[in-house]
Design a protein around this motif. Structure first.
Motif, mmCIF file in Angstrom:
data_model
loop_
_atom_site.group_PDB
_atom_site.id
_atom_site.type_symbol
_atom_site.label_atom_id
_atom_site.label_comp_id
_atom_site.label_asym_id
_atom_site.label_seq_id
_atom_site.Cartn_x
_atom_site.Cartn_y
_atom_site.Cartn_z
ATOM 1 N N ILE A 85 0.852 -1.187 0.000
ATOM 2 C CA ILE A 85 0.000 0.000 0.000
ATOM 3 C C ILE A 85 0.890 1.239 0.000
ATOM 4 C CG2 ILE A 85 -1.776 1.286 1.255
ATOM 5 C CD1 ILE A 85 -2.509 -1.455 2.584
ATOM 6 N N ILE A 86 0.627 2.153 -0.902
ATOM 7 C CA ILE A 86 1.340 3.431 -0.938
ATOM 8 C C ILE A 86 0.349 4.547 -0.650
ATOM 9 C CG2 ILE A 86 2.703 5.047 -2.315
ATOM 10 C CD1 ILE A 86 3.704 2.705 -3.957
ATOM 11 N N LEU A 87 0.583 5.252 0.431
ATOM 12 C CA LEU A 87 -0.243 6.413 0.775
ATOM 13 C C LEU A 87 0.507 7.663 0.330
ATOM 14 C CD1 LEU A 87 -2.683 7.752 2.166
ATOM 15 C CD2 LEU A 87 -1.349 7.722 4.298
ATOM 16 N N THR A 88 0.087 8.250 -0.779
ATOM 17 C CA THR A 88 0.706 9.489 -1.244
ATOM 18 C C THR A 88 0.198 10.648 -0.401
ATOM 19 O OG1 THR A 88 -1.026 9.526 -2.944
ATOM 20 C CG2 THR A 88 1.168 8.816 -3.625
ATOM 21 N N VAL A 89 1.121 11.493 0.013
ATOM 22 C CA VAL A 89 0.779 12.626 0.875
ATOM 23 C C VAL A 89 1.372 13.909 0.308
ATOM 24 C CG1 VAL A 89 0.557 11.243 2.981
ATOM 25 C CG2 VAL A 89 2.791 12.207 2.345
ATOM 26 N N ARG A 90 0.846 15.023 0.798
ATOM 27 C CA ARG A 90 1.253 16.337 0.332
ATOM 28 C C ARG A 90 0.903 17.347 1.411
ATOM 29 N NH1 ARG A 90 -0.977 18.822 -5.430
ATOM 30 N NH2 ARG A 90 0.075 20.860 -5.343
ATOM 31 N N ASP A 91 1.621 18.448 1.464
ATOM 32 C CA ASP A 91 1.259 19.519 2.378
ATOM 33 C C ASP A 91 -0.220 19.859 2.204
ATOM 34 O OD1 ASP A 91 1.888 22.025 4.093
ATOM 35 O OD2 ASP A 91 1.010 22.842 2.248
ATOM 36 N N GLU A 92 -0.956 19.906 3.304
ATOM 37 C CA GLU A 92 -2.409 20.054 3.207
ATOM 38 C C GLU A 92 -2.833 21.348 2.524
ATOM 39 O OE1 GLU A 92 -6.009 20.813 6.266
ATOM 40 O OE2 GLU A 92 -4.861 18.989 6.685
ATOM 41 N N ASP A 93 -2.165 22.444 2.827
ATOM 42 C CA ASP A 93 -2.526 23.718 2.196
ATOM 43 C C ASP A 93 -2.328 23.650 0.689
ATOM 44 O OD1 ASP A 93 -3.172 24.836 4.656
ATOM 45 O OD2 ASP A 93 -1.169 25.687 4.946
ATOM 46 N N SER A 94 -1.180 23.106 0.282
ATOM 47 C CA SER A 94 -0.886 22.975 -1.137
ATOM 48 C C SER A 94 -1.877 22.041 -1.817
ATOM 49 C CB SER A 94 0.542 22.456 -1.324
ATOM 50 O OG SER A 94 0.816 22.185 -2.675
ATOM 51 N N TRP A 95 -2.194 20.930 -1.129
ATOM 52 C CA TRP A 95 -3.147 19.983 -1.702
ATOM 53 C C TRP A 95 -4.519 20.627 -1.881
ATOM 54 C CZ3 TRP A 95 -7.821 18.336 0.242
ATOM 55 C CH2 TRP A 95 -8.482 17.385 -0.543
ATOM 56 N N CYS A 96 -4.998 21.319 -0.865
ATOM 57 C CA CYS A 96 -6.323 21.920 -0.928
ATOM 58 C C CYS A 96 -6.414 22.939 -2.061
ATOM 59 C CB CYS A 96 -6.655 22.582 0.411
ATOM 60 S SG CYS A 96 -8.357 23.160 0.541
ATOM 61 N N GLU A 97 -5.398 23.769 -2.188
ATOM 62 C CA GLU A 97 -5.376 24.754 -3.264
ATOM 63 C C GLU A 97 -5.404 24.063 -4.627
ATOM 64 O OE1 GLU A 97 -2.459 28.334 -4.966
ATOM 65 O OE2 GLU A 97 -2.042 27.398 -3.030
ATOM 66 N N SER A 98 -4.626 22.992 -4.773
ATOM 67 C CA SER A 98 -4.550 22.271 -6.037
ATOM 68 C C SER A 98 -5.868 21.563 -6.343
ATOM 69 C CB SER A 98 -3.409 21.260 -5.987
ATOM 70 O OG SER A 98 -3.286 20.571 -7.201
ATOM 71 N N ALA A 99 -6.496 20.979 -5.307
ATOM 72 C CA ALA A 99 -7.760 20.277 -5.513
ATOM 73 C C ALA A 99 -8.869 21.238 -5.919
ATOM 74 C CB ALA A 99 -8.151 19.523 -4.245
ATOM 75 N N LEU A 100 -8.940 22.383 -5.271
ATOM 76 C CA LEU A 100 -9.950 23.378 -5.640
ATOM 77 C C LEU A 100 -9.754 23.855 -7.072
ATOM 78 C CD1 LEU A 100 -10.142 25.498 -2.359
ATOM 79 C CD2 LEU A 100 -11.992 24.144 -3.347
ATOM 80 N N GLU A 101 -8.488 24.043 -7.452
ATOM 81 C CA GLU A 101 -8.197 24.471 -8.816
ATOM 82 C C GLU A 101 -8.589 23.388 -9.815
ATOM 83 O OE1 GLU A 101 -6.799 26.572 -12.187
ATOM 84 O OE2 GLU A 101 -7.533 27.149 -10.208
ATOM 85 N N LEU A 102 -8.340 22.118 -9.475
ATOM 86 C CA LEU A 102 -8.723 21.018 -10.365
ATOM 87 C C LEU A 102 -10.221 21.013 -10.603
ATOM 88 C CD1 LEU A 102 -8.266 18.349 -11.898
ATOM 89 C CD2 LEU A 102 -8.508 17.183 -9.699
ATOM 90 N N TYR A 103 -11.003 21.097 -9.534
ATOM 91 C CA TYR A 103 -12.448 21.043 -9.682
ATOM 92 C C TYR A 103 -12.973 22.271 -10.427
ATOM 93 C CZ TYR A 103 -12.285 17.105 -6.459
ATOM 94 O OH TYR A 103 -12.021 15.891 -5.886
ATOM 95 N N ARG A 104 -12.326 23.405 -10.232
ATOM 96 C CA ARG A 104 -12.724 24.600 -10.988
ATOM 97 C C ARG A 104 -12.457 24.382 -12.474
ATOM 98 N NH1 ARG A 104 -10.927 28.545 -13.757
ATOM 99 N NH2 ARG A 104 -8.772 27.844 -13.550
#
Length: 246
Positions: A85-104
Motif C-alpha cells: 500500500i502506498i499512501l501518497t501525501v502532500r502539504d495540506e494547504d498545497s493539496w487543498c489549493e490544487s484540488a480546488l483548482e482542479l475542480y474549478r
C-alpha cells in the motif's frame, strides 16, 4: 495485484502512476476504472460490493490508483492481502489549493464541457459525479455545476479523515507513506526495484502529453458524429428557410 495507491487525487497520484509504469507495472487509474469497470463501480456505489467483486475486477492488474479505488483501499487489500500500500501525501494547504483548482478547471474547461455532448463523455461525467459524492459527500452536477458545493472546509475534512484512517489501519509492514518529491529511491526501495537511470516523471490530470486511451478514441469518434449531425441539421434548416423565401 501488487500495489494499492491509497492517496487522494492531487497528492501526486498521476506522477506516481507514470513512475510505476516506468517500473513495468500495469496501472489502472481513473479513466481505466471507468472504461473497464463502470458497471461494477456503479453497483458498488449504489448497492455495495464484496471482496469477490474486487478480486474479479483487478485480479490481472498490478496497480490501482486514483478515484474511486483509493476510497476502497481497505476492501481491495482484503481481496489482495499480499499487495503493498502506498499512501501518497502532500502539504495540506498545497493539496487543498490544487484540488480546488482542479475542480474549478473541470467545471470550466471547454474540452470537458464539450465532451459531455457525447454519450461516453456524459457517462464519464456521471461517473465523476458519483466518485466525488463518495469522496467528499458533495453532489456536483457535472457539467452544469454553476454553484459548486466543494469548498475548503469540505475538502480539508475529507482529506484529513482519509489520510488518518489509512495511517491507523493499513498494515505497517506493507505501507509506504510517500511524497512524490522524494523521487525514485524510497519508492524503489519499498518495491524492491532497481532505480531507473532516468529522471523521475511528471504528469498532470489536465495536461498529459502522452494521453492515449480507448476512451479517448471513442470520445473523439462520438464527438465527430455529433458535429456531423449538427452540420446536417443546420444545413437542412438553412435550406428550409431558403425554400420558404421563394
Amino acid at each position: 495485484m501488487k500495489v494499492i495507491v491509497a492517496g487522494f487525487s492531487k497528492t501526486g497520484t498521476k506522477t506516481l502512476a507514470a513512475a510505476l509504469r516506468e517500473l513495468d507495472y500495469e496501472v489502472y487509474d481513473f479513466v481505466d476504472h471507468f472504461w473497464y469497470h463502470e458497471k461494477e463501480w456503479k453497483k458498488i456505489f449504489s448497492k455495495g460490493g464484496s471482496i469477490d467483486d474486487f478480486k474479479q475486477m483487478y485480479q490481472d492488474i498490478d496497480v490501482v490508483t486514483d478515484g474511486p479505488s483509493y476510497l476502497f483501499w481497505e476492501e481491495i487489500h482484503k481481496a489482495f492481502p499480499e499487495a503493498k500500500i502506498i499512501l501518497t501525501v502532500r502539504d495540506e494547504d498545497s493539496w487543498c489549493e490544487s484540488a480546488l483548482e482542479l475542480y474549478r478547471r473541470i467545471r470550466t474547461h471547454p474540452g470537458f464541457i464539450i465532451s459531455c455532448f457525447s454519450p461516453i463523455g456524459w457517462k464519464m461525467s456521471r461517473f465523476l459525479q458519483m466518485t466525488i459524492m463518495a469522496m467528499h459527500g458533495v453532489l456536483e452536477s457535472y457539467p452544469f455545476t454553476f454553484n459548486s458545493h466543494l469548498n475548503e472546509m469540505v475538502l480539508r475534512k475529507s482529506y484529513r479523515q482519509h489520510t488518518q484512517y489509512c495511517l491507523q489501519n493499513a498494515p505497517k509492514e506493507k505501507l509506504l507513506v510517500y511524497n512524490v518529491e522524494t523521487g525514485w529511491e524510497p519508492l524503489c526501495n519499498f518495491l524492491g526495484k532497481d532505480i531507473p537511470d532516468k529522471s523521475f516523471p511528471q504528469s498532470d490530470f489536465m495536461h498529459d502529453p502522452n494521453l492515449s486511451h480507448p476512451f479517448i478514441d471513442r470520445l473523439q469518434r462520438e464527438l465527430l458524429i455529433v458535429v456531423y449531425l449538427l452540420v446536417v441539421i443546420i444545413a437542412f434548416g438553412v435550406m428550409s428557410v431558403s425554400c420558404n423565401c421563394f
